[in-house]
Design an enzyme around this catalytic site. Structure first.
Site, PDB file in Angstrom:
ATOM      1  N   GLY A  13     -27.294  15.652 -23.950  1.00 52.81           N
ATOM      2  CA  GLY A  13     -26.454  14.481 -24.234  1.00 52.81           C
ATOM      3  C   GLY A  13     -25.253  14.881 -25.078  1.00 52.81           C
ATOM      4  O   GLY A  13     -24.725  14.082 -25.855  1.00 52.81           O
ATOM      5  N   GLY A  16     -22.063  12.760 -25.213  1.00 57.43           N
ATOM      6  CA  GLY A  16     -22.183  11.372 -25.662  1.00 57.43           C
ATOM      7  C   GLY A  16     -21.575  11.138 -27.036  1.00 57.43           C
ATOM      8  O   GLY A  16     -20.971  12.035 -27.633  1.00 57.43           O
ATOM      9  N   GLN A  17     -21.735   9.917 -27.524  1.00 60.00           N
ATOM     10  CA  GLN A  17     -21.101   9.534 -28.795  1.00 60.00           C
ATOM     11  C   GLN A  17     -21.546  10.434 -29.940  1.00 60.00           C
ATOM     12  O   GLN A  17     -20.722  10.989 -30.660  1.00 60.00           O
ATOM     13  CB  GLN A  17     -21.428   8.066 -29.121  1.00 60.00           C
ATOM     14  CG  GLN A  17     -20.679   7.563 -30.354  1.00 60.00           C
ATOM     15  CD  GLN A  17     -21.266   6.281 -30.940  1.00 60.00           C
ATOM     16  OE1 GLN A  17     -22.392   5.872 -30.603  1.00 60.00           O
ATOM     17  NE2 GLN A  17     -20.524   5.645 -31.825  1.00 60.00           N
ATOM     18  N   ASP A  58     -29.669  18.077 -16.260  1.00 63.93           N
ATOM     19  CA  ASP A  58     -30.383  16.814 -16.172  1.00 63.93           C
ATOM     20  C   ASP A  58     -31.762  17.071 -16.770  1.00 63.93           C
ATOM     21  O   ASP A  58     -32.599  17.737 -16.156  1.00 63.93           O
ATOM     22  CB  ASP A  58     -30.480  16.396 -14.697  1.00 63.93           C
ATOM     23  CG  ASP A  58     -31.289  15.122 -14.522  1.00 63.93           C
ATOM     24  OD1 ASP A  58     -31.873  14.637 -15.522  1.00 63.93           O
ATOM     25  OD2 ASP A  58     -31.345  14.609 -13.394  1.00 63.93           O
ATOM     26  N   TYR A 148     -35.257  -0.284 -23.727  1.00 66.98           N
ATOM     27  CA  TYR A 148     -34.800   0.801 -24.597  1.00 66.98           C
ATOM     28  C   TYR A 148     -35.727   0.911 -25.821  1.00 66.98           C
ATOM     29  O   TYR A 148     -36.219   1.993 -26.150  1.00 66.98           O
ATOM     30  CB  TYR A 148     -33.366   0.505 -25.022  1.00 66.98           C
ATOM     31  CG  TYR A 148     -32.777   1.443 -26.045  1.00 66.98           C
ATOM     32  CD1 TYR A 148     -32.505   2.765 -25.731  1.00 66.98           C
ATOM     33  CD2 TYR A 148     -32.458   0.988 -27.326  1.00 66.98           C
ATOM     34  CE1 TYR A 148     -31.929   3.618 -26.664  1.00 66.98           C
ATOM     35  CE2 TYR A 148     -31.876   1.827 -28.261  1.00 66.98           C
ATOM     36  CZ  TYR A 148     -31.626   3.140 -27.929  1.00 66.98           C
ATOM     37  OH  TYR A 148     -31.052   3.972 -28.859  1.00 66.98           O
ATOM     38  N   LYS A 152     -38.337   3.803 -26.975  1.00 61.90           N
ATOM     39  CA  LYS A 152     -38.261   4.459 -28.286  1.00 61.90           C
ATOM     40  C   LYS A 152     -39.616   4.398 -29.014  1.00 61.90           C
ATOM     41  O   LYS A 152     -40.022   5.363 -29.652  1.00 61.90           O
ATOM     42  CB  LYS A 152     -37.157   3.833 -29.152  1.00 61.90           C
ATOM     43  CG  LYS A 152     -35.741   4.165 -28.681  1.00 61.90           C
ATOM     44  CD  LYS A 152     -35.431   5.663 -28.741  1.00 61.90           C
ATOM     45  CE  LYS A 152     -33.992   5.992 -28.411  1.00 61.90           C
ATOM     46  NZ  LYS A 152     -33.730   7.438 -28.278  1.00 61.90           N
ATOM     47  N   ILE A 178     -24.036   3.189 -34.527  1.00 59.62           N
ATOM     48  CA  ILE A 178     -23.221   4.293 -35.052  1.00 59.62           C
ATOM     49  C   ILE A 178     -21.740   4.022 -34.768  1.00 59.62           C
ATOM     50  O   ILE A 178     -21.361   3.750 -33.628  1.00 59.62           O
ATOM     51  CB  ILE A 178     -23.639   5.644 -34.421  1.00 59.62           C
ATOM     52  CG1 ILE A 178     -25.139   5.911 -34.635  1.00 59.62           C
ATOM     53  CG2 ILE A 178     -22.782   6.779 -34.979  1.00 59.62           C
ATOM     54  CD1 ILE A 178     -25.576   6.076 -36.074  1.00 59.62           C
TER      55      ILE A 178
HETATM   56  N1  SER Z   1     -26.664   1.650 -30.869  1.00 59.81           N
HETATM   57  C1  SER Z   1     -27.865   1.525 -30.113  1.00 59.81           C
HETATM   58  C2  SER Z   1     -27.778   0.433 -29.131  1.00 59.81           C
HETATM   59  O1  SER Z   1     -27.079  -0.518 -29.375  1.00 59.81           O
HETATM   60  C3  SER Z   1     -29.021   1.300 -31.047  1.00 59.81           C
HETATM   61  O2  SER Z   1     -29.879   2.383 -30.971  1.00 59.81           O
HETATM   62  O3  SER Z   1     -28.399   0.481 -28.133  1.00 59.81           O
END
Ligand code: SER
Length: 325
Positions: A13, A16-17, A58, A148, A152, A178
């Protein structure tokens, strides 16, 4: 820090951000050649390409992951690849598959090859409406409402299991939203807190997809990176939690963030049109109790709302002036 025969770090990743900035920080610390950036974007940004190896990977494909670990002699993985909360609700089956299969593969490869350490981020999304929403404790009921969040929670339990059963040294924090100036987030419920800056600077207007009074826990990127690096460097005897640590920095609402931005851009106008993400935000904590992280490995954030906004406005204004925004 750099040792001649040092083994390598793999970051999944990496485009990614978080990955794009964490990779550069790791390269500064350990040397560009020692940090392999892996992502699924065919065209990563130039800094990633210029500062060290970049590979297409991947992580749901175990044999590809194994090959990379062997080829580069990887002994530490930062596994950041994931589908976030809002994107996850658009295709829950895909989110479950990507988030769980990739984590399972990383843990299995760590077990089989005896890797030294694994970092995997969890999220405030592990909590649901049944958990206390203010100063949410480290150990409380975890009944998330998003796929999600479900991935987690399952991931946290899997990490803990691999530590207990196979002694895999896997470490994790539950990140809040973040905020960052380099790479845009993608598919999260907290993304508004980054988008708002770009729109305020470019157009002086933003339409927020959450209600004005929706308070959520947030963190600035330097603190986010610092959390990962400090936890990964901590002596194993200090890590008492092998599911995932709560980490907190600031909590604010869109209205509070907009008011702070207005101090720099007085004619900025923020409107509010809540969409399906409002329901997700309403099921998450407003603030987090991170005492365990502070006590166990010395977690302490540096940025508050005022210093985040000042730094974001400075950085993005400069990029706009340079024609890079
Ligand atoms: N920034 C993330 C989201 O909004 C939180 O883990 O999915």
């Amino acid at each position: 820090m750099y040792r001649k025969n040092m083994k390598k770090i793999l970051v999944t990743g990496a485009t990614g951000q978080i990955g794009s900035e964490l990779t550069l920080e790791l390269r500064k610390k350990f040397g560009g050649e020692n940090v392999v950036a892996a992502g699924r974007r065919r065209k990563p940004n130039e800094m990633l390409l210029a500062t060290g190896p970049f590979i297409y990977l991947d992580a749901t494909d175990k044999s590809s992951l194994e090959k990379v670990v062997e080829e580069y002699d990887v002994d530490t993985i930062y596994h950041l690849a994931a589908v976030l909360s809002a994107a996850g609700e658009e295709n829950p089956q895909n989110a479950w598959r990507i988030n769980m299969e990739s984590l399972y593969n990383v843990l299995e490869v760590a077990r089989e090859k005896g890797l030294t350490r694994v970092f995997w981020p969890s999220s405030i999304a592990v909590f649901g409406p049944e958990a206390p929403r203010v100063k949410t404790p480290q150990n409380t009921v975890l009944i998330p409402r998003t796929i999600y969040g479900v991935s987690k929670v399952a991931g946290e339990l899997l990490c803990n299991y691999y530590f207990l059963r196979y002694n895999v040294d896997v470490r994790s924090v539950r990140y809040p939203g973040i905020i960052s100036s380099e790479t845009l987030p993608g598919g999260g419920t907290t993304d508004y807190a980054v988008e708002i800056f770009y729109e305020a600077i470019r157009r002086k207007r933003y339409t927020c997809f959450l209600r004005a009074d929706t308070v959520l826990p947030m963190m600035y990127m330097p603190d986010c990176i610092n959390a990962a690096l400090t936890l990964m460097e901590a002596d194993p005897s200090k890590i008492r939690c092998r599911t995932s640590y709560n980490v907190a920095a600031v909590s604010f609402s869109p209205a509070e963030l907009a008011a702070e931005i207005k101090k720099y851009i007085p004619d900025f106008v923020c409107e509010y049109k809540p969409d399906f993400r409002q329901q997700i935000a309403d099921s998450w904590p407003m603030s987090i109790d991170d005492t365990a992280a502070r006590e166990d490995w010395g977690w302490s954030p540096k940025y508050d709302l005022a210093s985040i906004v000042k730094d974001m406005i400075e950085k993005l204004t400069r990029r706009l002036a340079e024609g890079l925004l």
